[in-house]
Design a protein around this motif. Sequence first.
Motif, PDB file in Angstrom:
ATOM      1  N   ASP A 122      10.448  -0.258   1.786  1.00 22.49           N
ATOM      2  CA  ASP A 122      11.284  -1.453   1.871  1.00 22.49           C
ATOM      3  C   ASP A 122      11.918  -1.650   3.239  1.00 22.49           C
ATOM      4  O   ASP A 122      12.530  -2.696   3.485  1.00 22.49           O
ATOM      5  CB  ASP A 122      12.385  -1.394   0.804  1.00 22.49           C
ATOM      6  N   GLN A 123      11.789  -0.672   4.114  1.00 23.88           N
ATOM      7  CA  GLN A 123      12.309  -0.835   5.476  1.00 23.88           C
ATOM      8  C   GLN A 123      11.413  -1.736   6.318  1.00 23.88           C
ATOM      9  O   GLN A 123      11.863  -2.233   7.363  1.00 23.88           O
ATOM     10  CB  GLN A 123      12.419   0.531   6.166  1.00 23.88           C
TER      11      GLN A 123
ATOM     12  N   GLY B 272       0.817  -1.212   0.000  1.00 19.55           N
ATOM     13  CA  GLY B 272       0.000   0.000   0.000  1.00 19.55           C
ATOM     14  C   GLY B 272       0.846   1.255   0.000  1.00 19.55           C
ATOM     15  O   GLY B 272       0.557   2.228  -0.713  1.00 19.55           O
ATOM     16  N   MET B 273       1.921   1.266   0.793  1.00 20.14           N
ATOM     17  CA  MET B 273       2.819   2.423   0.807  1.00 20.14           C
ATOM     18  C   MET B 273       3.525   2.589  -0.538  1.00 20.14           C
ATOM     19  O   MET B 273       3.798   3.713  -0.978  1.00 20.14           O
ATOM     20  CB  MET B 273       3.854   2.271   1.929  1.00 20.14           C
ATOM     21  N   LEU B 274       3.828   1.472  -1.196  1.00 17.65           N
ATOM     22  CA  LEU B 274       4.459   1.545  -2.523  1.00 17.65           C
ATOM     23  C   LEU B 274       3.507   2.141  -3.554  1.00 17.65           C
ATOM     24  O   LEU B 274       3.932   2.842  -4.490  1.00 17.65           O
ATOM     25  CB  LEU B 274       4.899   0.148  -2.969  1.00 17.65           C
TER      26      LEU B 274
ATOM     27  N   GLY C 149       5.820   6.444  -3.304  1.00  8.51           N
ATOM     28  CA  GLY C 149       6.137   5.081  -3.699  1.00  8.51           C
ATOM     29  C   GLY C 149       7.436   4.575  -3.118  1.00  8.51           C
ATOM     30  O   GLY C 149       7.737   4.773  -1.942  1.00  8.51           O
ATOM     31  N   SER C 150       8.235   3.923  -3.962  1.00  7.79           N
ATOM     32  CA  SER C 150       9.486   3.318  -3.487  1.00  7.79           C
ATOM     33  C   SER C 150      10.517   4.356  -3.078  1.00  7.79           C
ATOM     34  O   SER C 150      11.464   4.035  -2.356  1.00  7.79           O
ATOM     35  CB  SER C 150      10.068   2.415  -4.584  1.00  7.79           C
TER      36      SER C 150
ATOM     37  N   GLU D 216      11.602  -8.246   9.244  1.00  2.29           N
ATOM     38  CA  GLU D 216      11.674  -7.417  10.446  1.00  2.29           C
ATOM     39  C   GLU D 216      10.633  -7.866  11.479  1.00  2.29           C
ATOM     40  O   GLU D 216      10.902  -7.871  12.679  1.00  2.29           O
ATOM     41  CB  GLU D 216      11.457  -5.943  10.078  1.00  2.29           C
ATOM     42  N   SER D 217       9.443  -8.234  11.012  1.00  2.00           N
ATOM     43  CA  SER D 217       8.426  -8.768  11.927  1.00  2.00           C
ATOM     44  C   SER D 217       8.895 -10.066  12.557  1.00  2.00           C
ATOM     45  O   SER D 217       8.674 -10.312  13.756  1.00  2.00           O
ATOM     46  CB  SER D 217       7.108  -9.006  11.180  1.00  2.00           C
ATOM     47  N   ALA D 218       9.562 -10.893  11.761  1.00  2.00           N
ATOM     48  CA  ALA D 218      10.068 -12.161  12.285  1.00  2.00           C
ATOM     49  C   ALA D 218      11.121 -11.920  13.363  1.00  2.00           C
ATOM     50  O   ALA D 218      11.154 -12.618  14.390  1.00  2.00           O
ATOM     51  CB  ALA D 218      10.654 -12.994  11.144  1.00  2.00           C
TER      52      ALA D 218
END
Length: 576
Positions: free
Chosen positions: A471-472, A346-348, A361-362, A477-479
């Motif tokens: 992409d951050q 969604g942020m992209l 976007g990116s 990162e959740s894992a």
Amino acid sequence: MNLSIFSAEQQERLQRPGRVIALVGALLIVASAWLPWAYGAGVLDNVTYLFGPSPLQFAFLALGALLAVFAVVGGLGGLKPPLSRVGWFRAAKTTATTALLFIVLCVVAIAMTLGGLLNVHYGAWVALVGAIVAWVGTRMLPPGREATLERVNSPSWVQILAIVLVMGVTLFAAAYVLSLHDSGAFIVTIVLVFGVVLVLRQLGLANWFRAAAHHNRKVLILSAFLVAFAFPFTQDGSDANMSIATQVLIFAGTALGLNIVVGLAGLLDLGYIAFLGAGAFTAAVLSKSAFATFLPGFKPPFLVVVLISGTIAAILGLIIGSPTLRVSGDYLAIVTLAFGEIFRLGMLNLDGSDGPDITHGSNGIPNIPDLNFFGFDLGDSHNILGVDIGRFSNYYWLMLLVIGLIILVFSNLNNSRIGRGWVAIREDEKAAEAMGVNTFGLKLLAFAGGAFLAGIAGTVKAHMDISVTPDQYIFLESAFLLAAVVLGGMGTVLGVLVGATILKLLPEKLRIINEARLLVFGLLLVVMMRFRPEGLIASDRRTLEFHEDDEELAREIEQDLDLYHLAPTDAKEDRA
């Protein structure tokens, strides 16, 4: 060697030669520290000098000296309290194991870094032989009496002095570990730290300190925060080290928010990084960056932005929680994982072509200005007490305040009626619902509360990183956040802080193995789940859950629960 198969008389007969062998090994360990261990200076902390031990060699020497003391004192008879309450032989065995693992890792590091075992000097081989001899000798020692130092009455000033001393040692150790740039030295030091902690536990000092900390809780909290605030003064203006320290605090603050969802409520969330991203993107959009073109006329102060970012993250938590919390277990994990990916995509897409131009976007939103509080610009260096304090040190202090707020919120929720409801849901949701607990409402509150805390941490992260890009905030990162909670100890504050620190430091300090870092993480988690599934610093409840059949552990925890109520007989014995 398992001495349990021998009779008490046979164990006593083996004790004397075991002590002698352990002493010989300890003397070899002490002597080896004064000898060169490597032919090249580019490994560990320069262990090439004759009669010039490096800090790591001094630490190895200290292990040998402690081993000799434990072996000698443990064999003495007629010891009176509190010496009779110390687990001397147990500590000797742990010390020997730590020394052996320490020197093995040192030899491996020298061989890998310098290109083969031929680069290992004779001093390292002497150290290895000494460690093996000491380990064999301690295997011949009987188990000895279990430490019960927590039952010893101590004056308040002794307890406070111990707390201050431990905090000071912690500050020195943290500064030293962060200053290590050699991966081998970092690994060896971490092993040494864990070994020392285990030795203190076997001696009984760890439980004694736990009781002292309980009796002096305010002193402990004040000392901990003073040490944390003093940390930048030990780095001599190093932006690299303080950048790592600040990232650790941001990671730890986010993990504490996840601890509400996973540790207290027992809900598996694999997309939690999205809430950190929501806070960061909200802060970036509302910043004074030239690229923050959405809502150009609305640039509120930072404190207002914090509340807005946290609220937006909490709203996302409610949105994802309302329809998905009706499922549980693996299905909930799949849905939350999908939500994390939906957020990133969604942020992209908010780039002006697939959707409104909000995040570009990116490319994200770069050039986010530094924060400024009453003329104190966090982006500038300042000289405080004669020490240069850089940009990352300023954000480190800001994150300490945020961490303090998060810990306060978490602790109060954990000790409240709401926290008890979450624990009941985690233990048995059907039983909790049958007892009148509003399970859906509490689960929704856990999602929203955890998301709010992550949004606050994301606000600071946006300004510290200067830019925010989609992409951050990827699944990995959740894992890592979930791994920090599980590794440290679900439902605890200190455990999550320790787990987050380890998982954030390892990638920075193990760059020598590059892509194999993930393999190391995986092996660490496998070992942890096999030998200590409750986490490094677990609550008594979680420990019992994972070791239901361990009657000895149950008795130990029952004693821990009674730590702070000395029996009159114990007090009389100690005074004697």
